[in-house]
Design an enzyme around this catalytic site. Structure first.
Site, mmCIF file in Angstrom:
data_model
loop_
_atom_site.group_PDB
_atom_site.id
_atom_site.type_symbol
_atom_site.label_atom_id
_atom_site.label_comp_id
_atom_site.label_asym_id
_atom_site.label_seq_id
_atom_site.Cartn_x
_atom_site.Cartn_y
_atom_site.Cartn_z
ATOM 1 N N SER A 228 -7.172 4.014 -1.174
ATOM 2 C CA SER A 228 -6.997 2.559 -1.181
ATOM 3 C C SER A 228 -8.301 1.823 -1.464
ATOM 4 O O SER A 228 -8.268 0.660 -1.881
ATOM 5 C CB SER A 228 -6.412 2.086 0.148
ATOM 6 O OG SER A 228 -5.097 2.561 0.281
ATOM 7 N N ASP B 98 0.848 -1.195 0.000
ATOM 8 C CA ASP B 98 0.000 0.000 0.000
ATOM 9 C C ASP B 98 0.885 1.247 0.000
ATOM 10 O O ASP B 98 1.802 1.375 0.806
ATOM 11 C CB ASP B 98 -0.935 -0.007 1.212
ATOM 12 C CG ASP B 98 -2.107 0.949 1.037
ATOM 13 O OD1 ASP B 98 -1.879 2.104 0.628
ATOM 14 O OD2 ASP B 98 -3.238 0.541 1.314
ATOM 15 N N HIS C 234 -1.747 10.863 -0.605
ATOM 16 C CA HIS C 234 -1.302 10.059 -1.747
ATOM 17 C C HIS C 234 -0.934 10.971 -2.913
ATOM 18 O O HIS C 234 -1.310 12.143 -2.910
ATOM 19 C CB HIS C 234 -2.416 9.119 -2.206
ATOM 20 C CG HIS C 234 -2.965 8.278 -1.099
ATOM 21 N ND1 HIS C 234 -4.245 7.807 -1.099
ATOM 22 C CD2 HIS C 234 -2.406 7.833 0.050
ATOM 23 C CE1 HIS C 234 -4.456 7.082 -0.006
ATOM 24 N NE2 HIS C 234 -3.358 7.103 0.711
ATOM 25 N N ASP D 134 -1.441 0.180 -4.758
ATOM 26 C CA ASP D 134 -2.696 0.824 -5.139
ATOM 27 C C ASP D 134 -2.492 2.284 -5.549
ATOM 28 O O ASP D 134 -3.258 2.850 -6.300
ATOM 29 C CB ASP D 134 -3.727 0.711 -4.002
ATOM 30 C CG ASP D 134 -3.132 1.047 -2.633
ATOM 31 O OD1 ASP D 134 -1.919 1.374 -2.557
ATOM 32 O OD2 ASP D 134 -3.874 0.978 -1.643
HETATM 33 MG MG MG Z 1 -4.262 -0.652 2.464
HETATM 34 ZN ZN ZN Z 2 -3.011 5.913 2.409
#
Ligand code: MG
Ligand code: ZN
Length: 350
Positions: free
Chosen positions: A75, A34, A315, A290
């Site tokens: 995510s 992640d 992100h 992701d």
């Molecule tokens: Mg995650």
């Molecule tokens: Zn995050």
């Protein structure tokens, strides 16, 4: 036809059938780091004496991660694109942009008679694992997500998030329900080692599991045990999703050292998956992310080390990398959309 030519034809037929069969994967292991972008992995590579197991994987592609309503995904939408093959709106879990449920590759594998597993270091009801087993319009519906584990689609699941099962607003105790569904429910590593069956729920923490330096090798041991249980007397194969969950959370904190620990653990888990796949010969291993988290870049400090610089606590929209090994892995190349990861894996899955 002469006997020898019959033999030659039969042999050619057998070889072509074998060659065809070799292109399909009996087992699929997807490992999601992640928030793990190019810089996070390269930082892990430098910190690990210039070695990563992930870097030994032969096939790579770039994956564009945007979701339907945002340039920078989360995510939920990012996991759903990989798990279910469709881009969707931010925070969605296993539903399309109109909130219609869509089957995940784990659910499809289950329908095909395969065994299934989910292993994470976060809450088992968090966005990434949820994308593979639940269908809700918003990732924050975590108690609803927990109820999807009672659909018996996931044979083995382990991670944190115990409180979603036994400290619920509706007062239900889903741990009892899991036991009624035939799960061996375990709360620590020793109890996990003592399990006997192929249906296990491991809830190792109320929320997230502790960081790598405190939790030790529990995830690596959980992965080794899970692979052997999923593979035990199993003709139809399995699907397993493993998540290095806290690479993302530490990148959100811009905590470089803690993030490196999470990457180290994740890469060791990739090694365990690759070792299994190399021995087995019928297993596709896919490592991806992701989205990227933290906007990490690596500068030279003029001496020996690297100087990390973060550009955000959220992100970013830069593409992530897909690494692949095993039957069907050669189909990962070029620059693709994140939801095409699903198509390539489904094409490879027997
Ligand atoms: Mg995650
Ligand atoms: Zn995050």
């Amino acid at each position: 036809m002469k006997k020898t030519s019959v033999l030659v034809v039969a042999l050619a037929l057998l070889m072509s059938v074998t060659a065809f069969a070799q292109k399909k994967a009996k087992n699929v292991i997807v490992l999601i780091g992640d928030g793990t972008g190019l810089a996070q992995l390269y930082a892990g590579y430098e910190a690990n004496n210039h070695f990563l197991n992930i870097y030994t994987m032969p096939h790579t592609a770039l994956s564009k991660t945007s979701c339907t309503n945002k340039r920078v995904t989360d995510s939920g939408a990012g996991g759903t694109a990989i798990a279910c093959g469709q881009k969707t709106h931010e925070y969605a879990i296993g539903v399309d942009a109109n909130d219609k449920p869509i089957n995940s590759m784990l659910e499809i594998a289950k329908q095909r008679g395969k065994r299934t597993g989910i292993l994470v270091s976060c809450d088992v009801c968090h966005a990434t694992p949820a994308s593979f087993m639940a269908h809700v319009p918003n990732r924050n519906m975590m108690e609803e997500i927990a109820e999807f584990y009672l659909q018996d689609n996931v044979d083995i699941f382990m991670g944190g998030g115990k409180k979603r099962f036994d400290q619920r607003k509706d007062g239900r105790n889903l741990i009892d329900s899991l036991k009624n569904h035939g799960y061996e429910v375990v709360f620590n590593e020793q109890e996990m080692f003592n399990t006997k069956t192929q249906k296990i729920a491991g809830l190792f923490a109320e929320n997230y599991m502790p960081l790598f330096k405190e939790r030790g090798n529990i995830l690596q041991n959980a992965l080794t045990l899970t692979l052997s249980r999923l593979n035990q007397n199993n003709k139809k194969g399995f699907f397993l999703m493993f998540e290095g969950s806290q690479i993302d959370s530490k990148a959100h904190d811009n905590d470089y050292e803690a993030m490196l620990g999470e990457i180290k653990d994740f890469d060791e888990c990739v090694r365990i998956a690759l070792d299994f796949a190399k021995k087995d010969g019928n297993t596709l291993v896919v490592v991806t992310a992701d989205h990227e988290t933290g906007g990490l870049t690596i500068n030279d400090d003029g001496k020996a080390g690297t100087m990390p610089k973060w550009s955000t606590g959220w992100h970013t929209g830069v593409p992530v990398i897909i690494y692949a090994y095993g039957p069907g892995s050669e189909n990962f190349h070029g620059v693709i959309e994140n939801n095409e990861t699903f198509d390539i894996i489904m094409k490879a899955m027997k």
